[in-house]
Design an enzyme around this catalytic site. Structure first.
Site, PDB file in Angstrom:
ATOM      1  N   TYR A 227       0.863  -1.192   0.000  1.00 19.26           N
ATOM      2  CA  TYR A 227       0.000   0.000   0.000  1.00 19.26           C
ATOM      3  C   TYR A 227       0.890   1.229   0.000  1.00 19.26           C
ATOM      4  O   TYR A 227       1.555   1.528   0.991  1.00 19.26           O
ATOM      5  CB  TYR A 227      -0.910  -0.051   1.227  1.00 19.26           C
ATOM      6  CG  TYR A 227      -1.894   1.094   1.387  1.00 19.26           C
ATOM      7  CD1 TYR A 227      -2.083   2.068   0.415  1.00 19.26           C
ATOM      8  CD2 TYR A 227      -2.658   1.187   2.548  1.00 19.26           C
ATOM      9  CE1 TYR A 227      -2.990   3.098   0.584  1.00 19.26           C
ATOM     10  CE2 TYR A 227      -3.579   2.215   2.734  1.00 19.26           C
ATOM     11  CZ  TYR A 227      -3.740   3.166   1.757  1.00 19.26           C
ATOM     12  OH  TYR A 227      -4.640   4.195   1.935  1.00 19.26           O
TER      13      TYR A 227
ATOM     14  N   LYS B  37      -1.675  -1.389  -3.797  1.00 20.78           N
ATOM     15  CA  LYS B  37      -2.704  -0.353  -3.802  1.00 20.78           C
ATOM     16  C   LYS B  37      -2.006   0.969  -4.070  1.00 20.78           C
ATOM     17  O   LYS B  37      -1.156   1.406  -3.284  1.00 20.78           O
ATOM     18  CB  LYS B  37      -3.442  -0.310  -2.467  1.00 20.78           C
ATOM     19  CG  LYS B  37      -4.487   0.805  -2.382  1.00 20.78           C
ATOM     20  CD  LYS B  37      -5.160   0.846  -1.010  1.00 20.78           C
ATOM     21  CE  LYS B  37      -6.122   2.025  -0.912  1.00 20.78           C
ATOM     22  NZ  LYS B  37      -6.759   2.122   0.432  1.00 20.78           N
TER      23      LYS B  37
END
Length: 300
Positions: free
Chosen positions: A140, A169
């Protein structure tokens, strides 16, 4: 990671600021019934930074139990991508092992915030966590929050050397990063972490989204993603444009302040409560949210 559309779930609180478990379960069921493939408990939008370790684990547990016991309209099960991020590798390690033990489908791990590790430190952090579990791991990258970016060579090295690191992400705001990652590794799954760029990322090598707006409009987010997956560019763009003003309104203050208030105004949570240092939105923001929700016919 066999999912494409997902929401970064808010964590509803009662007036006494304890987690409202009944409301949380209801929100997850709504995601299931409105077509989302997966839910993401206790990420940034879920205020994970102000939850205790016990609360964090309980939210993951509720998500897994609810998805296990509630069938989707297609008679399948919504997946759970459990947030396990922390600025302490040891805590992320503990949360990752717990998530795997109780049945999470995959884990989402944000880069350590405040510490500002070097690229080698980031590599070792993610390597240590990923090697402690067997389920898929999603990196992420959100440098505006963490103070440091997972540079493209570091992300690629993690994907190439750690078998269960499968996805990232992308909340960096950089389409250049997305295209570069996809160019070098077609199998490295890229998920949009920025609602305003959902369409752009999906058509630049992305395979899914983790949406804040999806808390409120899961059906439209799911439809946009499905159109993109079928390469229906114009149809996906029409949905993205339809959501433009809502995406804008939900980020006029720090996430998740506006989305929690919007969920309250829409009657989806009883209390728009926040834990310090987050506070309620300004009067101007509430008025903007009310006007926007009226435009979308969410409220009268």
């Amino acid at each position: 990671m066999q999912f494409h559309s997902s929401s970064a779930l808010i964590t509803p609180f009662k007036k006494d600021l304890s987690v409202d478990e009944a409301a949380y379960e209801a929100l997850i069921k709504r995601q299931i019934f409105q077509g989302m493939d997966a839910c993401v408990p206790v990420g940034t939008t879920g205020e994970s930074a102000t939850l205790t370790h016990k609360e964090h684990m309980r939210c993951i547990e509720i998500a897994i139990e609810t998805c296990k016991n509630t069938k989707t309209p297609s008679n399948s099960r919504m997946k759970v991508l459990a947030g396990v991020g922390s600025n302490a590798t040891s805590e992320s390690l503990s949360l990752a092992k717990f998530a795997q033990k109780i049945g999470a489908d995959a884990i989402l791990c944000v880069s350590p915030y405040y510490n500002r590790p070097t690229q080698q430190g980031l590599f070792e952090h993610y390597k240590t966590i990923a090697q402690s579990v067997e389920i898929p791991v999603m990196l992420y990258d959100v440098p505006s929050r963490t103070g440091v970016s997972i540079e493209v060579p570091t992300a690629l090295k993690l994907f190439r050397e750690i078998p269960n690191i499968k996805a990232i992400k992308e909340a960096s705001g950089s389409l250049k990063r997305v295209t570069e990652l996809h160019y070098h590794e077609k199998d490295f799954k890229i998920f949009s972490g920025e609602d305003s760029l959902n369409h752009s990322i999906m058509f630049s090598g992305g395979c899914g989204v983790i949406s804040v707006t999806g808390n409120l409009m899961p059906n439209l987010i799911s439809q946009m993603v499905n159109c993109a997956l079928k390469l229906e560019y114009q149809q996906a763009l029409e949905i993205q444009n339809k959501l433009f003003h809502l995406h804008q309104a939900l980020f006029v203050e720090t996430n998740p302040i506006p989305i929690k208030m919007a969920m309250h105004l829409a009657g989806l949570i009883e209390n728009p409560s926040y834990r310090l240092p987050l506070v309620a939105p300004s009067k101007e923001t509430i008025q903007l949210l009310e006007k926007t929700l009226q435009q979308y016919e969410v409220i009268a």
